[in-house]
Write a protein that holds these residues in place. Structure first.
Motif: not given
Ligand SMILES: *Cc1c(COP(=O)(O)O)cnc(C)c1O
Length: 429
Positions: A370-375
């Motif tokens: 699971s990844i979180r996109v910065r911004g």
């Protein structure tokens, strides 16, 4: 090529890894969906709906044909007689669950099975009625436990304990789970815990959690929706009281496929456990005498209520043939390497723009990252949409999380690379 150290997010590296993959041919046993342009999609969504095994169609058609040909006689004379249809699933499911065949049963669907098992294993008293789950649990699991609490007359606001990671952390620490259980000793009636958490992809040491729960005098049940077919399990030796799962995620059983349940052998003949019963709980040998008394089938099969849905079980029979062919140990070995390669590609190509919610410790994850996109959330959403438009199927969780699962039965190293390349493109790195 040495795992990890010689890897790079390049076509030659992905090609070499695919060429060395002894399980690569299993991909041919699955239908890979195609996009509008006719090209195969890069499908990293096996955590939501596993792909169709090619032999599923034949298995379903055989049941339709037998129904057409035989009518009611199919119960006994179908190629796979319908009366014992669920029993056919026991042995292959038991292998994946790490259980004896009698400890598992294919029936109903996941949330229904959780309810049925809580009827037996959530036996609250005035002093001991609390339930522990993880904070941010899959909504259905939370609905199951809150409705069970209310059904027994308890207020979830008081009786439901939800354990969250420490501030600033994404995943739970093993010692914190065990300490929370110990601190609730005497008040805790049940721990319901995921094998792999659906949002973060964190995988847990189930035997340790079971041990902690039992030391605190609580029952322990596991939701294996994201575990079975993903990570090796040993429910029997790990001493779980019960477990339940759905079959349409990593098991590739098809949308709405028949679910499954485990009940530990030590409860196999315990008639003191209350249950909600139906005729399919009756022992098979005398069921059709149609007498008024219920003679319970020992083991997990004694929790069945209805006769099995043959058409939603047939694809699972087909899917479990693939697991038997590949073997869970080999699948896990590939999964460890394939997921590590996806992590490597993501970090090399997109590392500045994303954070990994799933930890890097391979023992604490299955195949999902699971990844979180910065911004902001808007950026993350448009990145997910761009992946989708480019034929990379992943899944989106509010407000900013993308889940990618390279599945060892049908994904290639090239899929991991392509997903990372298109993610980098969507992020315009
Ligand atoms: C997928 C999933 C479910 C779905 O429940 P159904 O009863 O099959 O609709 C429930 N809980 C968890 C943790 C899941 O991952």
């Amino acid at each position: 090529m040495n795992a990890g150290t010689d890897w790079s997010a390049t076509e030659p590296c992905a090609r070499a890894l695919d060429a060395a993959d002894a399980l690569a041919h299993f991909r041919d046993a699955f239908s890979i969906p195609r996009g509008a342009d006719g090209a195969e999609l890069t499908y990293l969504c096996g955590h939501s709906l596993g792909l169709a095994p090619r032999n599923a169609r034949a298995r379903v058609l055989e049941e339709l044909e037998d129904w057409e040909r035989l009518g009611v006689r199919g119960h006994e004379h179908a190629r796979r007689d319908w009366i014992s249809y669920a029993e056919r699933l026991q042995a292959p499911l038991a292998v994946l669950a790490g259980a004896a065949p009698q400890e598992v049963v294919a029936m109903n669907s996941l949330s229904v099975n959780l309810h049925l098992l809580l009827v037996s294993f959530y036996r609250p008293t005035a002093a001991r009625h609390r339930i522990l789950i993880e904070a941010g649990a899959f909504p259905s699991d939370r609905h199951v436990v809150t409705s069970q609490l209310r059904w027994h007359g308890y207020d979830p606001a008081v009786a439901l304990i939800e354990l969250a990671p420490r501030a600033g952390e994404e995943t739970l620490r093993a010692e914190e789970i065990e300490q929370t259980i110990a601190a609730q000793a005497g008040k805790l009636a049940l721990v319901l815990w995921p094998g792999v958490q659906y949002r973060t992809g964190q995988s847990f040491e189930l035997a340790h959690i079971a041990h902690a729960a039992q030391r605190a005098g609580a029952r322990i049940g596991f939701d294996l929706a994201h575990s079975i077919g993903n990570v090796p399990l040993s429910l029997h030796d790990g001493n779980a009281d019960f477990a339940a799962w759905c079959s349409y995620k990593y098991l590739n059983g098809g949308p709405g496929a028949i679910g499954g349940a485990f009940v530990h052998e030590r409860h196999a003949r315990d008639l003191s456990l209350p249950r909600l019963s139906g005729w399919w709980a009756h022992e098979a040998a005398t069921r059709f005498r149609m007498g008024p008394e219920l003679t319970l089938t020992p083991g997990a099969a004694g929790w069945q209520i209805s006769n099995p849905p043959v058409l939603s079980s047939a694809p699972l029979i087909a899917a479990l043939e693939q697991f038997s062919g590949a073997g869970m140990a080999a699948l896990r070995a590939k999964s460890l390497q394939l997921t590590a390669y996806l992590e490597c590609c993501l970090m090399q190509l997109c590392g500045q723009e994303i954070t990994l919610l799933t930890g890097s410790d391979p023992q604490q994850r299955g195949c999902q990252l699971s990844i979180r996109v910065r911004g902001n959330s808007e950026r993350a959403r448009s990145v997910h949409a761009a992946l989708d438009a480019n034929g990379v199927v992943t899944d989106w969780r509010e407000p900013d999380t993308i889940r990618l699962a390279p599945v060892p039965l049908y994904n290639r190293y090239a899929d991991a690379l392509r997903a990372a390349q298109l993610l980098a493109q969507a992020l315009r790195i």
